[in-house]
Write an enzyme that holds these catalytic residues in place. Structure first.
Site, PDB file in Angstrom:
ATOM      1  N   GLU A  59      69.009  42.252   8.242  1.00 58.08           N
ATOM      2  CA  GLU A  59      68.204  43.441   7.622  1.00 58.08           C
ATOM      3  C   GLU A  59      69.332  44.444   7.451  1.00 58.08           C
ATOM      4  O   GLU A  59      70.353  44.552   7.920  1.00 58.08           O
ATOM      5  CB  GLU A  59      67.502  43.979   8.914  1.00 58.08           C
ATOM      6  CG  GLU A  59      67.001  45.311   9.080  1.00 58.08           C
ATOM      7  CD  GLU A  59      66.822  46.247  10.420  1.00 58.08           C
ATOM      8  OE1 GLU A  59      65.840  47.059  10.612  1.00 58.08           O
ATOM      9  OE2 GLU A  59      67.670  46.020  11.105  1.00 58.08           O
ATOM     10  N   ASP A  63      69.656  41.379  12.600  1.00 53.60           N
ATOM     11  CA  ASP A  63      69.102  42.818  13.100  1.00 53.60           C
ATOM     12  C   ASP A  63      70.190  43.742  12.509  1.00 53.60           C
ATOM     13  O   ASP A  63      71.418  43.513  12.759  1.00 53.60           O
ATOM     14  CB  ASP A  63      68.688  42.921  14.695  1.00 53.60           C
ATOM     15  CG  ASP A  63      68.140  44.392  14.694  1.00 53.60           C
ATOM     16  OD1 ASP A  63      67.007  44.828  14.468  1.00 53.60           O
ATOM     17  OD2 ASP A  63      68.893  45.145  15.523  1.00 53.60           O
TER      18      ASP A  63
END
Ligand code: GLC
Length: 540
Positions: A263, A200
Site C-alpha cells: 500500500e 499496510d
C-alpha cells in the site's frame, strides 16, 4: 502464457467486519466469509485479500494489532482461519492477508514493555524522542488522522511517534530485532499456507533518521485533512526503505509463488520505485491512480500512458478501483459510469483489485452522526474524510439486514439494500453484478486481456479507446466517458461487439463505425473468422 497467478488473476478485497456475520453479533467473521465462498466462485475472482483479522482493540478496526499471530475473537479462531484457507484453496482461490508492519496497537505487549522504562530491552523497538527545549513535540510531523504525530508519555518523560492514531505507535524499523520479529510474523502465516500479503502503509516504514521537519504545503486548502498542511517529505518514503522491502520479499521468496503487495500513496514516479532494484521489491505496489483521477477520457488515457511508461522493465502493472479508505467508485463517478469503470478495471493491462460491494454498484452509505465508527471522522469531523460510508455491510438478499446479520450490524446497511443485493441483481441479466460476472468470465478466458499487450488508440470526444492483443486475439475496448451518445470510428477489423456495459446481449455486428450509447463501454473482437469464433466462445 499465463505467468504467475497474481498476474493473470483478479484480486478481491473483503473487509471482514462487513462481509458476512455468522454468529449474530453484528460484525462479519471468518465463518461468514466461508459461508459465502460460492459467491466468490460464481463471481469469478481468483484471490481474496482480507483486511486485518488479528487480535486488536479495534481503535482503527484491526489496523491496531495487539498480537499479529492471533485471530481476534470477533472474527473467530485460528481453527476457523485454517478451515477458511483450506476451503478457499480447494476452490482454487488464493488468500492474501493484511500485514501491518508500520505500527502496533499501544496494547501490544511489545509497546507495553517499551513504554515501561527507558532501559527496557524493547525501548528502541518504538520511536522515542525527547521534547524540544520548550517542551513541544520533537518536530512538526502530523498524524494521518489529525493532530501531532507525537504523544507525550508521562512515565518515562519522552514522546513516542505515531503516524496514525496515538493508539498506533510506530515500530522502529531501523532496529534489526524489530525486523526479525516481523519477519517471523510473515513466516507464521506463510507456514500456514497463505498466498501473500498486502503490506499496510509500506511507504511509512522508514522515516528521516535526523527527524527533520516536514516543509509546509503551499497548496494546502482548509477543506483538506490536517495532514496535508505539510509535505510528507521527511516522515516517510526514505531511501533506506528499499532494503526493508527487499528483506520482506526474501522472506516470501523462500516459499513458492507468494505475493507481496504494497500500500503506497505516492505519485507515479515514486510509486514505481517500490518494485525495487531488479524487481527485488514488491510484486505489486498498489496503483491508486484510478481512485483520484478526474473521470474523463483524456485524463484516464493520460494516467494509463504515464503509468505504463513509468513501469520498470518486467514490472507488472496493477489497478485498484476502490478500497476501505476511499469513497465508493459509484458515488465518485455516478452509477452509470460505475459500469464503465468496471470494464476499464477489467480490461486494462495488469492485475485488477476489486473492492467488495463495488460489483453491486454500492454507493457511499449515509451514516448518521450517532452511528459513526471511524476514528478519522471522530478526530476531523465534517470534512467528509470518514471511511464508514464505504465500509457498510454487504447486501446479500431481501431478508433482515440484507442477509448480512441477524443481529444489529456494526454499521447500518445501505438504504437501498432491498433493491441492491446479490439475490436481486443476480436475477437481472442487465445488472451491474452480471456485467461484472461477464467481464470476469471473459477475462478468465481471454489471453489478450490477462497477459496481452496494451496499445492506446485515442481519447477524443470523451471516448477512450485502446487495444489489447495476444498472438491472434485482438480486442478493442471503447469507453464512452460521457452521458451522451457518441459515434466512433474503429479499425475495420473490429467487426463484432462481445460485451456491452449496458445490455446483456449487444447487437453483434459493426463495420468500422460504432454508435455508443450514453455511458456505454464495449469490447470488440477482430481477426480472422476462426479467431473470432474463439473470442466469441470465450465471451459466453
Ligand atoms: C492504511 C489502511 C487504513 C489504516 C491505516 C493505518 O492506510 O488502509 O485503513 O487506517 O493504514 O493502519
Amino acid at each position: 502464457m499465463d505467468g504467475h497467478w497474481w498476474q493473470s488473476g483478479v484480486l478481491y478485497q473483503i473487509y471482514p467486519r462487513s462481509f458476512q456475520d455468522s454468529n449474530g453479533d453484528g460484525v462479519g467473521d471468518l465463518n461468514g466469509i466461508r459461508q459465502r465462498l460460492d459467491y466468490l466462485t460464481q463471481l469469478g475472482i481468483n484471490a481474496a485479500w482480507l483486511s486485518p483479522i488479528f487480535l486488536s482493540p479495534m481503535r482503527d478496526f484491526g489496523y491496531d494489532i495487539a498480537d499479529h499471530c492471533a485471530i481476534d475473537p470477533v472474527f473467530g479462531t485460528l481453527a476457523d482461519f485454517d478451515l477458511l484457507l483450506k476451503d478457499m484453496h480447494s476452490r482454487g482461490i488464493k488468500l492474501i492477508l493484511d500485514f501491518v508492519p508500520n505500527h502496533t496497537s499501544n496494547e501490544h505487549p511489545w509497546f507495553r514493555e517499551s513504554r515501561s522504562s527507558r532501559v527496557n530491552p524493547k525501548r528502541d523497538w518504538y520511536i522515542w524522542r525527547d521534547a524540544a527545549s520548550d517542551g513541544a513535540p520533537p518536530n512538526n510531523w502530523l498524524g494521518a488522522f489529525g493532530g501531532s504525530a507525537w504523544e507525550w508519555d508521562e512515565t518515562t518523560g519522552q514522546f513516542y511517534y505515531h503516524a496514525f492514531l496515538k493508539e498506533q505507535p510506530d515500530l522502529n524499523w531501523r532496529n534489526p530485532e524489530v525486523r526479525a520479529a516481523m519477519h517471523d510474523v510473515l513466516r507464521f502465516w506463510l507456514e500456514r499456507g497463505v498466498d501473500g500479503f498486502r503490506v499496510d502503509a509500506l511507504w511509512h516504514l522508514m522515516k528521516d533518521e535526523h527527524f527533520r521537519d516536514n516543509p509546509p504545503n503551499p497548496a494546502f486548502r482548509p477543506e483538506q485533512a490536517g495532514l496535508e498542511r505539510l509535505l510528507q517529505l521527511r516522515s516517510a518514503d526514505q531511501p533506506e526503505i528499499y532494503d526493508v522491502v527487499a528483506e520482506l520479499r526474501r522472506v516470501l521468496d523462500a516459499y513458492p509463488d507468494r505475493l507481496l503487495i504494497g500500500e503506497i500513496y505516492l505519485p507515479i514516479e515514486r510509486l514505481v520505485t517500490y518494485y525495487g532494484k531488479d524487481l527485488s521489491g514488491a510484486h505489486l505496489p498498489f496503483n491508486f491512480q484510478l481512485l483520484n483521477t478526474a473521470w474523463g477520457a483524456q485524463q484516464i488515457a493520460n494516467i494509463v500512458a504515464e503509468y505504463e511508461s513509468a513501469l520498470p522493465p518486467g514490472g507488472w502493472p496493477n489497478w485498484v478501483l476502490g478500497n476501505h479508505d476511499r469513497p465508493r467508485i459509484a458515488t465518485r463517478v455516478g452509477g452509470a459510469q460505475a459500469r464503465v469503470a468496471a470494464m476499464l478495471l477489467l480490461t486494462l493491462r495488469g492485475t485488477p483489485t476489486l473492492y467488495y460491494g463495488d460489483e453491486l454498484g454500492f454507493e457511499q452509505a449515509v451514516v448518521p452522526p450517532e452511528a459513526v465508527q471511524d476514528p478519522w471522522e471522530k478526530q476531523e469531523p465534517g470534512l467528509g474524510l470518514g471511511r464508514d460510508p464505504c465500509r457498510t455491510p454487504m447486501s446479500w438478499d431481501r431478508s433482515l439486514n440484507a442477509g448480512f446479520s441477524p443481529g444489529r450490524p456494526w454499521l447500518p446497511p445501505a438504504s437501498d439494500c432491498l433493491r441492491r443485493n446479490v439475490e436481486t441483481l443476480a436475477s437481472d441479466p442487465n445488472s451491474i453484478l452480471n456485467l461484472y460476472r461477464r467481464l470476469l468470465a471473459f477475462r478468465a478466458r481471454s489471453n489478450a486481456l490477462r497477459m496481452g499487450d496494451y496499445t492506446a488508440v485515442s481519447a477524443e470526444n470523451g471516448v477512450f479507446i485502446f487495444e489489447r492483443r495476444a498472438k491472434s486475439e485482438r480486442l478493442a475496448i471503447a469507453l464512452n466517458l460521457t452521458h451522451e451518445p457518441r459515434r466512433v470510428n474503429l479499425p475495420k477489423a473490429f467487426e463484432r461487439i462481445l460485451i456491452s456495459t449496458l445490455v446483456a446481449k449487444p447487437v453483434a455486428s459493426v463495420t468500422g463505425e460504432v454508435n455508443l450509447r450514453p455511458d456505454e463501454g464495449i469490447i470488440l473482437a477482430a481477426g480472422r473468422e476462426s479467431d473470432r469464433r474463439d473470442a466469441e466462445t470465450a465471451s459466453q
